[in-house]
Scaffold this active site. Structure first.
Site, PDB file in Angstrom:
ATOM      1  N   THR A   1     -13.735 -35.317 -90.941  1.00  0.00           N
ATOM      2  CA  THR A   1     -12.996 -36.511 -91.348  1.00  0.00           C
ATOM      3  C   THR A   1     -13.989 -37.568 -91.823  1.00  0.00           C
ATOM      4  OG1 THR A   1     -11.179 -36.062 -89.849  1.00  0.00           O
ATOM      5  CG2 THR A   1     -11.473 -38.349 -90.524  1.00  0.00           C
TER       6      THR A   1
ATOM      7  N   HIS B   1      -4.508 -26.656 -88.620  1.00  0.00           N
ATOM      8  CA  HIS B   1      -5.259 -27.356 -87.569  1.00  0.00           C
ATOM      9  C   HIS B   1      -4.435 -27.341 -86.290  1.00  0.00           C
ATOM     10  CE1 HIS B   1      -7.992 -29.865 -85.551  1.00  0.00           C
ATOM     11  NE2 HIS B   1      -8.068 -30.900 -86.370  1.00  0.00           N
TER      12      HIS B   1
ATOM     13  N   ASN C   1      -8.026 -29.811 -80.942  1.00  0.00           N
ATOM     14  CA  ASN C   1      -8.496 -31.184 -80.741  1.00  0.00           C
ATOM     15  C   ASN C   1      -7.423 -32.200 -80.377  1.00  0.00           C
ATOM     16  OD1 ASN C   1     -10.912 -30.061 -81.404  1.00  0.00           O
ATOM     17  ND2 ASN C   1     -11.087 -31.005 -83.414  1.00  0.00           N
TER      18      ASN C   1
ATOM     19  N   TYR D   1      -4.315 -32.567 -81.369  1.00  0.00           N
ATOM     20  CA  TYR D   1      -3.327 -32.970 -82.358  1.00  0.00           C
ATOM     21  C   TYR D   1      -2.022 -32.194 -82.099  1.00  0.00           C
ATOM     22  CZ  TYR D   1      -7.374 -35.314 -84.238  1.00  0.00           C
ATOM     23  OH  TYR D   1      -8.478 -36.121 -84.359  1.00  0.00           O
TER      24      TYR D   1
ATOM     25  N   ASN E   1      -9.410 -36.067 -77.328  1.00  0.00           N
ATOM     26  CA  ASN E   1      -8.044 -36.605 -77.244  1.00  0.00           C
ATOM     27  C   ASN E   1      -7.362 -36.246 -75.930  1.00  0.00           C
ATOM     28  OD1 ASN E   1      -7.694 -38.128 -79.627  1.00  0.00           O
ATOM     29  ND2 ASN E   1      -7.369 -36.278 -80.840  1.00  0.00           N
TER      30      ASN E   1
END
Length: 367
Positions: free
Chosen positions: A29, A179, A182, A184, A239
């Protein structure tokens, strides 16, 4: 080991897609897409500079407005976004490179300030518990409790993944990566820590996998399975993740994904990005026992450890992240055993200021 003997520099047949080497540029990112989230010429130059990687995986790219949760990250849900990405794929292909788009829904890692005051969505109304502040359009703000998705909302999200995959195809990508790591959205459905649902998408290990399977099947209607990769982070704490039954959950996920002819399974097996410490880290060799397709390792690899992992047969491809930020010619530097540039200043990693810390790193040929 010379580049002629090293497995890292051998070409690789990725289910019919020929890669010039086994070095993958990991998704990173970088937040250079502007407020409209449209890929631009600056981004095209960034990826062009790094096209010597056998495969580039783009920065995470959001599949819908609901999926947004990072300032100035790119999207793939409008025609203007598709057109913007055409600059990037064109630049990479002109250099002979291959590039997949990583498809992203940030889930509970988003914030109401991205959504007109409405809460972010998640499998369950459980806030990230990492003690960190959230980066938002208004600066750093406290974490918030997300809204649990209703069962009848989930097919719409699955459809958003398929539409985004179609956009990536129109933009000229060679494939897509889902994805599911992590912390999400898809990762939070998989993990018992964050999924406390009592419908068909929660409860058992099998039910928690359901939405990911539906996403794979939906995207398979757009792309051949051989052009769909998928990312997992079984050891990750980012996260606020990490579930006691992580080994059983991720072993089951890999077993189920093995029924598809996926391009690859991208496993963040290293612990340098954060480790939950709930047991021994899951290894690539564990995944190799239950997943027959191409395997990609990631997090903290050096040239040497990458070579050793491929030589042992634990992985077919190795993804490198941070080294690619400050070394656009990382493949050449590895091949020539040349020193790497100093690591980029973290303040420029996600900087909207443009070229600084993005496309201005020196290459060997320029020294």
């Amino acid at each position: 080991m010379s580049q002629y003997d090293s497995p890292l520099f051998q070409s690789y047949d990725l289910r019919g897609l020929t890669l010039s080497n086994r070095i993958t540029m990991a998704p990173l990112t970088r937040a250079r897409a502007g407020k409209d989230r449209i890929a631009n010429q600056l981004m095209a130059e960034y990826y062009r500079q790094r096209a010597s990687a056998g495969l580039i995986i783009t920065e995470a790219t959001t599949i819908s407005p609901q999926a947004n949760g990072w300032v100035q990250s790119p999207g793939i849900y409008t025609g203007e976004m598709v057109d913007g990405w055409k600059q990037v794929t064109g630049a990479v292909h002109e250099e002979g490179g291959k590039i997949f788009m990583q498809l992203w829904h940030t889930g509970r890692a988003s914030h109401s300030s991205f959504h007109g005051g409405e809460p972010a969505v998640a499998p369950s109304a459980i806030m990230i518990d990492d003690g960190e502040l959230q980066h938002t359009p208004n600066g750093k703000e406290p974490r918030e409790v997300p809204r649990a998705l209703e069962t009848d909302e989930i097919p719409g999200i699955v459809s958003d993944y398929a539409k985004a995959a179609a956009g990536a195809k129109e933009a000229g990508f060679d494939g897509v990566e889902i994805h599911s790591a992590n912390g999400y959205l898809l990762d939070t459905f998989l993990q018992s820590k964050t999924n406390h649902r009592n419908d068909q998408y929660g409860g058992s290990i099998e039910n928690r996998y359901r939405i990911l399977d539906e996403v794979v099947q939906a995207i398979s209607q757009v792309w051949p399975q051989e052009r769909i990769g998928l990312r997992l982070a079984p050891n990750g704490a980012f996260n606020g993740m990490g579930s006691p039954d992580y080994r059983e959950q991720f072993t089951y996920v890999a077993q189920q994904l093995n029924q598809y002819q996926l391009a690859y399974l991208h496993v963040m097996d290293g612990t340098g990005f954060g480790f939950h410490g709930l047991g021994e880290p899951m290894t690539l060799s564990e995944f190799r026992k239950v997943f027959d397709g191409p395997l990609m390792g990631n997090v903290g690899y050096t040239r040497e450890s990458g070579e050793q992992t491929i030589e042992r047969g634990d992985a077919d491809l190795i993804a490198y992240g941070r080294p690619f930020i400050s070394n656009p010619d990382l493949v050449q530097r590895f091949a020539e055993e040349a020193p790497l540039n100093p690591e980029a200043d973290m303040s420029t990693w996600y900087s909207p200021t443009g070229a600084e810390g993005y496309i201005d790193f020196p290459t060997l040929d320029a020294v």
